[in-house]
Design a protein around this motif. Structure first.
Motif, mmCIF file in Angstrom:
data_model
loop_
_atom_site.group_PDB
_atom_site.id
_atom_site.type_symbol
_atom_site.label_atom_id
_atom_site.label_comp_id
_atom_site.label_asym_id
_atom_site.label_seq_id
_atom_site.Cartn_x
_atom_site.Cartn_y
_atom_site.Cartn_z
ATOM 1 N N ILE A 83 0.839 -1.342 -0.143
ATOM 2 C CA ILE A 83 0.074 0.093 0.028
ATOM 3 C C ILE A 83 0.943 1.226 -0.123
ATOM 4 O O ILE A 83 0.514 2.021 -0.538
ATOM 5 N N LEU A 84 1.889 1.265 0.912
ATOM 6 C CA LEU A 84 2.680 2.637 0.877
ATOM 7 C C LEU A 84 3.502 2.651 -0.468
ATOM 8 O O LEU A 84 3.560 3.930 -0.753
ATOM 9 N N THR A 85 3.998 1.764 -0.879
ATOM 10 C CA THR A 85 4.654 2.022 -2.345
ATOM 11 C C THR A 85 3.708 2.440 -3.444
ATOM 12 O O THR A 85 3.952 3.162 -4.155
ATOM 13 N N PHE A 86 2.349 2.034 -3.569
ATOM 14 C CA PHE A 86 1.455 2.430 -4.355
ATOM 15 C C PHE A 86 1.370 3.909 -3.831
ATOM 16 O O PHE A 86 1.079 4.849 -4.762
ATOM 17 N N TYR A 87 1.181 4.249 -2.780
ATOM 18 C CA TYR A 87 0.843 5.631 -2.382
ATOM 19 C C TYR A 87 2.014 6.562 -2.910
ATOM 20 O O TYR A 87 1.832 7.850 -3.225
ATOM 21 N N ASN A 93 -1.774 13.626 -1.342
ATOM 22 C CA ASN A 93 -1.197 14.347 -0.311
ATOM 23 C C ASN A 93 -1.181 13.622 1.161
ATOM 24 O O ASN A 93 -0.371 13.948 1.816
ATOM 25 N N PHE A 94 -2.201 12.720 1.093
ATOM 26 C CA PHE A 94 -2.230 11.875 2.384
ATOM 27 C C PHE A 94 -2.584 10.570 2.094
ATOM 28 O O PHE A 94 -3.242 10.211 0.892
ATOM 29 N N GLY A 95 -2.080 9.709 2.894
ATOM 30 C CA GLY A 95 -2.399 8.186 2.499
ATOM 31 C C GLY A 95 -2.522 7.502 4.195
ATOM 32 O O GLY A 95 -1.903 7.628 5.174
ATOM 33 N N VAL A 96 -3.671 6.830 4.156
ATOM 34 C CA VAL A 96 -4.154 6.350 5.299
ATOM 35 C C VAL A 96 -3.478 4.675 5.789
ATOM 36 O O VAL A 96 -3.487 4.092 4.715
ATOM 37 N N VAL A 97 -3.049 4.644 6.694
ATOM 38 C CA VAL A 97 -2.396 3.434 7.223
ATOM 39 C C VAL A 97 -3.132 2.214 6.878
ATOM 40 O O VAL A 97 -4.616 2.529 7.398
ATOM 41 N N LEU A 98 -2.865 1.227 6.593
ATOM 42 C CA LEU A 98 -3.749 -0.047 6.366
ATOM 43 C C LEU A 98 -4.003 -0.626 7.816
ATOM 44 O O LEU A 98 -3.441 -0.986 8.695
ATOM 45 N N ASP A 99 -5.344 -0.189 7.802
ATOM 46 C CA ASP A 99 -5.948 -0.637 9.323
ATOM 47 C C ASP A 99 -6.863 -1.894 9.511
ATOM 48 O O ASP A 99 -7.419 -2.102 8.419
ATOM 49 N N TYR A 100 -7.165 -2.382 10.374
ATOM 50 C CA TYR A 100 -8.056 -3.498 10.820
ATOM 51 C C TYR A 100 -9.067 -3.086 11.618
ATOM 52 O O TYR A 100 -9.309 -2.772 12.755
ATOM 53 N N PRO A 101 -10.416 -2.494 10.707
ATOM 54 C CA PRO A 101 -11.319 -1.858 11.529
ATOM 55 C C PRO A 101 -12.095 -2.961 12.536
ATOM 56 O O PRO A 101 -12.101 -4.130 12.194
ATOM 57 N N LEU A 102 -12.710 -2.108 13.557
ATOM 58 C CA LEU A 102 -13.187 -2.883 14.551
ATOM 59 C C LEU A 102 -15.064 -2.948 14.248
ATOM 60 O O LEU A 102 -15.686 -2.024 13.501
ATOM 61 N N SER A 103 -15.626 -3.758 14.911
ATOM 62 C CA SER A 103 -17.315 -3.656 15.041
ATOM 63 C C SER A 103 -17.406 -3.974 16.407
ATOM 64 O O SER A 103 -16.900 -5.030 17.089
ATOM 65 N N PRO A 104 -18.611 -3.360 16.907
ATOM 66 C CA PRO A 104 -19.126 -3.594 18.239
ATOM 67 C C PRO A 104 -19.368 -5.260 18.892
ATOM 68 O O PRO A 104 -19.185 -5.352 20.010
ATOM 69 N N ASN A 105 -19.670 -6.057 17.631
ATOM 70 C CA ASN A 105 -19.919 -7.515 18.050
ATOM 71 C C ASN A 105 -18.899 -8.524 18.245
ATOM 72 O O ASN A 105 -18.852 -9.777 18.279
ATOM 73 N N THR A 131 9.731 8.695 0.998
ATOM 74 C CA THR A 131 9.512 9.864 0.450
ATOM 75 C C THR A 131 8.638 10.815 1.422
ATOM 76 O O THR A 131 7.878 10.347 1.981
ATOM 77 N N PRO A 132 8.418 12.204 1.329
ATOM 78 C CA PRO A 132 7.716 13.207 2.141
ATOM 79 C C PRO A 132 6.216 12.940 1.849
ATOM 80 O O PRO A 132 5.527 13.317 2.573
ATOM 81 N N ASN A 133 6.056 12.412 0.395
ATOM 82 C CA ASN A 133 4.707 12.602 0.168
ATOM 83 C C ASN A 133 4.354 11.166 -0.146
ATOM 84 O O ASN A 133 4.867 10.264 -0.955
ATOM 85 N N PRO A 134 3.143 10.570 0.354
ATOM 86 C CA PRO A 134 2.020 11.290 1.037
ATOM 87 C C PRO A 134 2.309 11.395 2.458
ATOM 88 O O PRO A 134 3.388 10.673 3.053
#
Length: 345
Positions: A83-87, A93-105, A131-134
């Motif tokens: 993902i970072l290489t693609f960014y 300008n901004f790239g979100v870290v690859l995260d593992y979302p939660l759900s309440p259940n 690189t400085p970008n993103p």
């Protein structure tokens, strides 16, 4: 180019229409790496041209990692470095870290596993960045102030970030009670802002015109919205300070109030490109016109928020428009937490 807060990112499918920025100025675009990486042609072109040139947009562009969409498939089968290489090649300008979302259940064990994986991915992406970008956006997850505070400290140990995202909240805006309810969302957003008062706080995926103001009031500096498109697809338009109204004869996705006489007047006076061109009848017939109208209303509400904040009149406006809705109690929770987070742990 800096983020002028409060700020709105328009969530945009890569090949989706309409493209509001072709008609009027918008704050920024939020694209999804998952969608692009599934399309080999788009992947290749973005790496070669860069995302701004590809989208023909000169403003700020953020790219979500697609963690939520990967999880919908049941597994995240991509490495954070990929993902970072693609960014770094496509240059948002901004790239979100690859995260593992939660759900309440989720079980406590599964929640812990996902939290640790998101922290691990954050560390790996920070260390691999060349690189400085993103600029990377880490994502905060958690459903109570104690776990959120602990999580923020872990992120601060990994690196220095100017902007922090808050994830896993999307399903919560449709409820009022429980750990997955909107009241808890407001509590978490307000608490994070008190923990990180000098940082930009972004809330993912909560971007209806009314919930947008609720998030800004609670402490968010930035949000992203796909509702300008999704509501249009289900036959709804948005009215400034009033929320959604259902205007098409098709099957309803949700029960929206029908237009009143004074609301039709608002539409008659609307200066968006869609209303100027074809009016209410055009909005009723065409998704693209409804989406364009909704995008206009979203952008104008954000611009209104900026002006009211500068004139110290935003609180009055929010309490007037939110006070008439089922979210009115959420304002009290935001007031309770503003500047007082540590006494409520």
């Amino acid at each position: 180019m800096r983020i002028e807060t409060p700020f709105l990112w328009f969530t945009q499918p890569l090949k989706g229409y309409p493209r509001p920025w072709h008609f009027f100025k918008i704050d920024g675009l939020m694209l999804n790496a998952y969608e692009i990486l599934q399309n080999s042609s788009a992947n290749k072109h973005l790496r070669e041209k860069g995302v701004h040139k590809y989208m023909k947009f000169n403003g700020l562009i953020a790219m979500d990692s697609g963690g939520f969409l990967f999880m919908k498939r049941g597994i995240i089968d991509i490495e954070p470095e990929t993902i970072l290489t693609f960014y770094e090649k496509s240059k948002p300008n901004f790239g979100v870290v690859l995260d593992y979302p939660l759900s309440p259940n989720l079980s406590r064990e599964e929640m812990r596993r996902r939290l640790l994986k998101t922290l691990e991915n954050t560390k790996r992406m920070v260390e691999a960045k060349q690189t400085p970008n993103p600029e990377l956006i880490p994502v905060i997850h958690g459903y109570d102030v104690k776990s959120v505070e602990c999580y923020v400290k872990k992120l601060q140990e990994i690196g220095e970030f100017n902007i922090y995202g808050i994830g896993s909240l999307v399903p919560s805006v449709f409820n009022t009670k429980g750990v997955g309810g909107i009241y808890n969302v407001v509590k978490i957003v307000s608490f994070v802002k008190t923990l990180l008062p000098t940082k930009i706080i972004h809330v993912f995926g909560i971007g209806g015109t009314l919930t947008m103001h609720l998030m800004f009031y609670a402490g968010a500096d930035s949000i992203d919205s796909s509702s300008w498109r999704s509501k249009a697809a289900f036959g709804a338009i948005q009215l400034p300070g009033l929320g959604d109204r259902y205007i098409t004869p098709r099957k309803r996705h949700k029960t929206y109030p029908k237009l009143k006489i004074e609301e039709r007047r608002i539409l008659d006076e609307c200066k968006c490109p869609a209303c100027r061109k074809e009016g209410l009848e055009g909005l009723r017939k065409r998704f693209i016109l409804r989406a364009l109208h909704n995008a206009w209303v979203h952008q104008k509400e954000v611009e209104k928020a900026r002006k009211l904040i500068k004139n110290n009149k935003y609180e009055e406006y929010v309490k007037r428009v939110i006070g008439k809705t089922r979210f009115s109690k959420a304002l009290e929770i935001a007031d309770k937490f503003k500047g007082k987070a540590r006494s409520f742990r």
